[in-house]
Write a protein that holds these residues in place. Structure first.
Motif, PDB file in Angstrom:
ATOM      1  N   VAL A  84      19.480 -40.684 -43.194  1.00 27.03           N
ATOM      2  CA  VAL A  84      19.004 -39.313 -43.319  1.00 27.03           C
ATOM      3  C   VAL A  84      18.093 -39.039 -42.133  1.00 27.03           C
ATOM      4  CG1 VAL A  84      17.798 -37.687 -44.812  1.00 27.03           C
ATOM      5  CG2 VAL A  84      19.163 -39.535 -45.825  1.00 27.03           C
ATOM      6  N   LEU A  85      18.449 -38.027 -41.357  1.00 28.94           N
ATOM      7  CA  LEU A  85      17.721 -37.719 -40.133  1.00 28.94           C
ATOM      8  C   LEU A  85      16.477 -36.884 -40.415  1.00 28.94           C
ATOM      9  CD1 LEU A  85      20.764 -36.921 -37.816  1.00 28.94           C
ATOM     10  CD2 LEU A  85      19.686 -39.131 -38.303  1.00 28.94           C
ATOM     11  N   PRO A  86      15.448 -37.020 -39.586  1.00 34.23           N
ATOM     12  CA  PRO A  86      14.242 -36.210 -39.790  1.00 34.23           C
ATOM     13  C   PRO A  86      14.528 -34.746 -39.502  1.00 34.23           C
ATOM     14  CG  PRO A  86      14.109 -37.377 -37.711  1.00 34.23           C
ATOM     15  CD  PRO A  86      15.364 -37.858 -38.396  1.00 34.23           C
ATOM     16  N   GLY A  87      13.714 -33.903 -40.060  1.00 35.37           N
ATOM     17  CA  GLY A  87      13.856 -32.463 -39.828  1.00 35.37           C
ATOM     18  C   GLY A  87      12.715 -31.721 -40.477  1.00 35.37           C
ATOM     19  N   GLU A  88      12.886 -30.421 -40.649  1.00 36.36           N
ATOM     20  CA  GLU A  88      11.898 -29.580 -41.312  1.00 36.36           C
ATOM     21  C   GLU A  88      12.584 -28.812 -42.424  1.00 36.36           C
ATOM     22  OE1 GLU A  88      10.127 -26.997 -38.433  1.00 36.36           O
ATOM     23  OE2 GLU A  88       8.862 -28.584 -37.616  1.00 36.36           O
ATOM     24  N   ASN A  89      11.852 -28.557 -43.506  1.00 39.39           N
ATOM     25  CA  ASN A  89      12.430 -27.746 -44.579  1.00 39.39           C
ATOM     26  C   ASN A  89      12.289 -26.261 -44.227  1.00 39.39           C
ATOM     27  OD1 ASN A  89       9.799 -26.990 -45.231  1.00 39.39           O
ATOM     28  ND2 ASN A  89       9.677 -28.293 -47.028  1.00 39.39           N
ATOM     29  N   SER A  90      12.627 -25.399 -45.159  1.00 36.75           N
ATOM     30  CA  SER A  90      12.674 -23.959 -44.880  1.00 36.75           C
ATOM     31  C   SER A  90      11.315 -23.335 -44.594  1.00 36.75           C
ATOM     32  CB  SER A  90      13.346 -23.229 -46.042  1.00 36.75           C
ATOM     33  OG  SER A  90      12.613 -23.443 -47.240  1.00 36.75           O
ATOM     34  N   VAL A  91      10.226 -24.023 -44.937  1.00 36.98           N
ATOM     35  CA  VAL A  91       8.896 -23.493 -44.639  1.00 36.98           C
ATOM     36  C   VAL A  91       8.202 -24.293 -43.535  1.00 36.98           C
ATOM     37  CG1 VAL A  91       8.582 -22.423 -46.896  1.00 36.98           C
ATOM     38  CG2 VAL A  91       7.837 -24.784 -46.545  1.00 36.98           C
ATOM     39  N   GLY A  92       8.959 -25.125 -42.836  1.00 38.29           N
ATOM     40  CA  GLY A  92       8.440 -25.841 -41.688  1.00 38.29           C
ATOM     41  C   GLY A  92       7.757 -27.168 -41.975  1.00 38.29           C
ATOM     42  N   THR A  93       7.810 -27.629 -43.214  1.00 38.21           N
ATOM     43  CA  THR A  93       7.202 -28.917 -43.548  1.00 38.21           C
ATOM     44  C   THR A  93       8.104 -30.039 -43.041  1.00 38.21           C
ATOM     45  OG1 THR A  93       6.229 -27.964 -45.540  1.00 38.21           O
ATOM     46  CG2 THR A  93       6.360 -30.380 -45.435  1.00 38.21           C
ATOM     47  N   PRO A  94       7.535 -30.972 -42.273  1.00 41.67           N
ATOM     48  CA  PRO A  94       8.355 -32.082 -41.768  1.00 41.67           C
ATOM     49  C   PRO A  94       8.933 -32.938 -42.898  1.00 41.67           C
ATOM     50  CG  PRO A  94       6.224 -32.004 -40.656  1.00 41.67           C
ATOM     51  CD  PRO A  94       6.146 -31.047 -41.812  1.00 41.67           C
ATOM     52  N   GLN A  95      10.157 -33.364 -42.693  1.00 44.91           N
ATOM     53  CA  GLN A  95      10.830 -34.261 -43.624  1.00 44.91           C
ATOM     54  C   GLN A  95      11.189 -35.516 -42.840  1.00 44.91           C
ATOM     55  OE1 GLN A  95      13.868 -31.243 -44.698  1.00 44.91           O
ATOM     56  NE2 GLN A  95      13.271 -31.695 -46.803  1.00 44.91           N
ATOM     57  N   GLY A  96      10.716 -36.658 -43.301  1.00 42.68           N
ATOM     58  CA  GLY A  96      10.930 -37.902 -42.585  1.00 42.68           C
ATOM     59  C   GLY A  96      12.333 -38.464 -42.748  1.00 42.68           C
ATOM     60  N   ALA A  97      12.677 -39.345 -41.834  1.00 41.27           N
ATOM     61  CA  ALA A  97      13.962 -40.048 -41.885  1.00 41.27           C
ATOM     62  C   ALA A  97      13.871 -41.191 -42.893  1.00 41.27           C
ATOM     63  CB  ALA A  97      14.306 -40.599 -40.507  1.00 41.27           C
ATOM     64  N   TYR A  98      15.006 -41.554 -43.482  1.00 41.08           N
ATOM     65  CA  TYR A  98      15.079 -42.712 -44.368  1.00 41.08           C
ATOM     66  C   TYR A  98      16.530 -43.134 -44.498  1.00 41.08           C
ATOM     67  CZ  TYR A  98      16.105 -39.096 -47.911  1.00 41.08           C
ATOM     68  OH  TYR A  98      16.638 -38.035 -48.601  1.00 41.08           O
ATOM     69  N   GLU A  99      16.743 -44.279 -45.123  1.00 40.94           N
ATOM     70  CA  GLU A  99      18.094 -44.815 -45.314  1.00 40.94           C
ATOM     71  C   GLU A  99      18.314 -45.165 -46.773  1.00 40.94           C
ATOM     72  OE1 GLU A  99      18.618 -48.149 -42.675  1.00 40.94           O
ATOM     73  OE2 GLU A  99      18.442 -46.890 -40.895  1.00 40.94           O
ATOM     74  N   ILE A 100      19.581 -45.056 -47.182  1.00 42.30           N
ATOM     75  CA  ILE A 100      20.010 -45.428 -48.530  1.00 42.30           C
ATOM     76  C   ILE A 100      21.229 -46.319 -48.372  1.00 42.30           C
ATOM     77  CG2 ILE A 100      20.932 -44.583 -50.727  1.00 42.30           C
ATOM     78  CD1 ILE A 100      19.537 -41.881 -50.077  1.00 42.30           C
ATOM     79  N   ASN A 101      21.261 -47.430 -49.087  1.00 44.25           N
ATOM     80  CA  ASN A 101      22.400 -48.355 -49.046  1.00 44.25           C
ATOM     81  C   ASN A 101      23.100 -48.378 -50.396  1.00 44.25           C
ATOM     82  OD1 ASN A 101      21.916 -49.602 -46.357  1.00 44.25           O
ATOM     83  ND2 ASN A 101      19.998 -50.157 -47.319  1.00 44.25           N
ATOM     84  N   THR A 102      24.423 -48.563 -50.369  1.00 45.49           N
ATOM     85  CA  THR A 102      25.180 -48.683 -51.613  1.00 45.49           C
ATOM     86  C   THR A 102      25.746 -50.092 -51.754  1.00 45.49           C
ATOM     87  OG1 THR A 102      27.414 -48.188 -50.803  1.00 45.49           O
ATOM     88  CG2 THR A 102      25.974 -46.298 -51.304  1.00 45.49           C
ATOM     89  N   GLY A 103      26.156 -50.402 -52.959  1.00 42.50           N
ATOM     90  CA  GLY A 103      26.932 -51.607 -53.200  1.00 42.50           C
ATOM     91  C   GLY A 103      28.359 -51.372 -52.744  1.00 42.50           C
ATOM     92  N   SER A 104      29.207 -52.353 -52.923  1.00 39.99           N
ATOM     93  CA  SER A 104      30.585 -52.247 -52.432  1.00 39.99           C
ATOM     94  C   SER A 104      31.388 -51.194 -53.194  1.00 39.99           C
ATOM     95  CB  SER A 104      31.291 -53.597 -52.512  1.00 39.99           C
ATOM     96  OG  SER A 104      31.439 -54.000 -53.847  1.00 39.99           O
ATOM     97  N   GLY A 105      32.277 -50.546 -52.459  1.00 42.23           N
ATOM     98  CA  GLY A 105      33.225 -49.610 -53.063  1.00 42.23           C
ATOM     99  C   GLY A 105      32.628 -48.313 -53.569  1.00 42.23           C
ATOM    100  N   GLN A 106      31.530 -47.873 -53.024  1.00 44.60           N
ATOM    101  CA  GLN A 106      30.858 -46.677 -53.533  1.00 44.60           C
ATOM    102  C   GLN A 106      31.005 -45.467 -52.612  1.00 44.60           C
ATOM    103  OE1 GLN A 106      29.442 -46.500 -56.656  1.00 44.60           O
ATOM    104  NE2 GLN A 106      30.515 -48.458 -56.787  1.00 44.60           N
ATOM    105  N   ALA A 107      32.199 -45.251 -52.094  1.00 43.85           N
ATOM    106  CA  ALA A 107      32.435 -44.116 -51.202  1.00 43.85           C
ATOM    107  C   ALA A 107      32.135 -42.788 -51.897  1.00 43.85           C
ATOM    108  CB  ALA A 107      33.872 -44.129 -50.680  1.00 43.85           C
ATOM    109  N   GLU A 108      32.581 -42.632 -53.138  1.00 42.46           N
ATOM    110  CA  GLU A 108      32.352 -41.371 -53.853  1.00 42.46           C
ATOM    111  C   GLU A 108      30.861 -41.116 -54.044  1.00 42.46           C
ATOM    112  OE1 GLU A 108      34.494 -43.718 -54.983  1.00 42.46           O
ATOM    113  OE2 GLU A 108      36.449 -42.757 -54.781  1.00 42.46           O
ATOM    114  N   LEU A 109      30.110 -42.153 -54.383  1.00 45.24           N
ATOM    115  CA  LEU A 109      28.668 -42.013 -54.543  1.00 45.24           C
ATOM    116  C   LEU A 109      28.025 -41.640 -53.212  1.00 45.24           C
ATOM    117  CD1 LEU A 109      26.054 -42.285 -56.200  1.00 45.24           C
ATOM    118  CD2 LEU A 109      26.060 -44.721 -55.597  1.00 45.24           C
ATOM    119  N   ALA A 110      28.421 -42.292 -52.140  1.00 38.73           N
ATOM    120  CA  ALA A 110      27.882 -41.993 -50.817  1.00 38.73           C
ATOM    121  C   ALA A 110      28.106 -40.526 -50.462  1.00 38.73           C
ATOM    122  CB  ALA A 110      28.504 -42.904 -49.763  1.00 38.73           C
ATOM    123  N   VAL A 111      29.294 -40.014 -50.741  1.00 33.82           N
ATOM    124  CA  VAL A 111      29.613 -38.610 -50.448  1.00 33.82           C
ATOM    125  C   VAL A 111      28.742 -37.675 -51.280  1.00 33.82           C
ATOM    126  CG1 VAL A 111      31.400 -36.830 -50.661  1.00 33.82           C
ATOM    127  CG2 VAL A 111      31.957 -39.045 -49.639  1.00 33.82           C
TER     128      VAL A 111
END
Length: 115
Positions: A63-90
């Motif tokens: 998840v890339l950093p950015g700003e929300n609709s009122v300009g508040t910064p949103q930090g970057a982070y990562e999420i990992n899945t277990g095997s075979g979780q393409a639908e969940l990732a989407v």
């Protein structure tokens, strides 16, 4: 055993027109397979989805950093899945990119939202 690393319909189908992955994965290499862009002026964040083929498929959402609709910064982070979780990732990537799901550190939750 190379056939185990070929991209199959089960790899591509959950991503639909977002699929940007290869026809064959490099074993154990993190590979970009989709990007879910946020809408300008929205509360979402752009999400890049990576797949690592082992030959099972594991997904990482960056998840890339950015700003929300009122300009508040949103930090970057990562999420990992277990095997075979393409639908969940989407589903998670779509929700984050639309501003319908987000995560923040526990200490951030103690700060007042509206001052």
């Amino acid at each position: 055993m190379d056939f185990l690393f070929e991209a199959q319909d089960r790899d591509r189908t959950p991503f639909g027109d977002k699929w940007a992955g290869p026809s064959a994965f490099e074993p154990w290499e993190e590979t970009l397979v989709a990007t879910f862009d946020t809408r300008a002026g929205g509360d979402g964040q752009t999400v890049q989805v990576f797949c690592t083929a082992t030959p099972a498929r594991f997904y990482k959402l960056k998840v890339l950093p950015g700003e929300n609709s009122v300009g508040t910064p949103q930090g970057a982070y990562e999420i990992n899945t277990g095997s075979g979780q393409a639908e969940l990732a989407v589903k998670v990537a779509e929700a984050i990119s639309k501003g319908m799901l987000g995560f923040e550190p526990a200490n951030a939750a103690t700060k007042p939202r509206h001052e």
